[in-house]
Design a protein around this motif. Structure first.
Motif, short mmCIF file in Angstrom:
data_model
loop_
_atom_site.label_atom_id
_atom_site.label_comp_id
_atom_site.label_asym_id
_atom_site.label_seq_id
_atom_site.Cartn_x
_atom_site.Cartn_y
_atom_site.Cartn_z
N ARG A 1 -3.68 7.65 8.61
CA ARG A 1 -3.97 8.58 9.88
C ARG A 1 -5.69 9.07 10.09
NH1 ARG A 1 -1.89 14.79 7.71
NH2 ARG A 1 -0.18 14.22 7.76
N SER B 1 1.60 6.80 9.51
CA SER B 1 1.74 6.57 8.69
C SER B 1 0.35 7.91 8.61
CB SER B 1 1.08 5.68 8.01
OG SER B 1 0.31 5.13 6.97
N ASN B 2 0.78 8.21 6.93
CA ASN B 2 -0.37 9.44 6.43
C ASN B 2 -1.70 8.64 5.93
OD1 ASN B 2 0.63 12.18 6.55
ND2 ASN B 2 2.66 11.40 5.12
N ARG B 3 -1.57 7.39 5.03
CA ARG B 3 -2.91 6.74 4.64
C ARG B 3 -3.63 6.29 5.59
NH1 ARG B 3 -3.67 3.55 -0.18
NH2 ARG B 3 -0.98 4.16 -0.83
N LYS C 1 0.63 -1.25 0.17
CA LYS C 1 -0.19 0.34 0.24
C LYS C 1 0.62 1.24 -0.29
CE LYS C 1 -4.29 -1.79 0.04
NZ LYS C 1 -5.22 -1.68 -1.05
N ASP C 2 1.54 1.08 0.76
CA ASP C 2 2.67 2.59 1.05
C ASP C 2 4.47 1.72 0.61
OD1 ASP C 2 4.17 5.21 1.46
OD2 ASP C 2 2.41 5.54 2.59
N ASP D 1 6.66 4.47 3.26
CA ASP D 1 6.42 3.68 4.52
C ASP D 1 7.19 2.46 5.36
OD1 ASP D 1 5.29 6.05 6.03
OD2 ASP D 1 2.89 5.94 5.44
#
Length: 238
Positions: free
Chosen positions: A172, A168-170, A90-91, A94
């Protein structure tokens, strides 16, 4: 002839899928560290050592043995695996920070275990009760020796996953996931002491190493390393 064409088409399709996956997930090579780590870890576990350094304190005797904590202790495996897998797919940013954190600490642990072999004597000699959790603990004791326990990788990796989730911004806006990761990480940390797998010294060592690498990778080092690989847009050659 048709069967040959179908077989050839299937082979080409599989090759295209593999190329697409490798192109999308180029960072898959980083997973090669895990078998290397496990190989070195088990070598350290089974090597012959004449003297171990005992890493435990008098405070450890005041911590009760609670077999129910075998549940969060074993949940550690899924917690780390799912955390790594989630950020892998996903990221990528990160993910790289997470594995930089985990791999650094795990490598420090291996080196330290080699130069400073350590152990503890906290496990109960006998159990006064019998239940499914006691039997799970007995199985754990049978497959895991009380050696090379400092710093605690159970503690360190749990904190690493929780730190990555919190940063993680995802994730948040996923409050339940963020709180859940902290709660589970906390229970895992406590489980290492309540099961007599680790001492307060081991746990403290894992926390200190996590704090140091958090500062280095999340607060300081990551941005500076990124700058080294970022080409300045306005740089001109004289």
């Amino acid at each position: 002839m048709k069967l040959f064409e179908i077989s050839n088409t299937t082979k080409l399709l599989k090759e295209d899928i593999m190329k697409t996956l490798l192109s999308k997930y180029k960072h898959v090579w980083t997973l090669l560290y895990f078998p290397v780590y496990l190989a070195v870890f088990f070598w350290l576990e089974n090597r012959s050592v004449s003297k171990y350094h005992v890493v435990q304190s008098t405070l450890d005797s005041h911590i009760p043995f609670l077999e129910i904590f075998i549940i969060p202790y074993f949940l550690w495996f899924g917690f780390v695996a799912l955390g790594v897998a989630y950020f892998f797919f996903k990221d990528v940013k990160d993910y790289y920070r997470l594995i930089a954190f985990l791999y650094s600490g795990m490598t420090i642990f291996l080196i330290w275990s080699y130069v400073y072999p350590n152990r503890l004597f906290l496990r109960p000699m006998a159990f006064t009760r019998d239940n499914i959790f006691i039997r799970m603990v007995q199985h754990l004791y049978a497959i895991d020796t009380p050696t090379n326990v400092f710093p605690s990788i159970h503690v360190f990796n749990s904190l690493g996953i929780a730190i990555t989730v919190l940063n993680s911004n995802r994730l948040r806006n996923f409050r339940a996931v963020r709180i859940g990761s902290v709660v589970l990480a906390t229970l895992i940390v406590l489980s290492t002491m309540f099961l007599k797998q680790h001492s307060l010294i081991d746990v403290t060592g894992g926390c200190v190493m996590a704090a140091a690498l958090y500062w280095l990778i999340y607060q300081c080092g990551y941005q500076r390393i990124a700058e080294l690989f970022r080409r300045p847009a306005n740089r001109r050659i004289a």
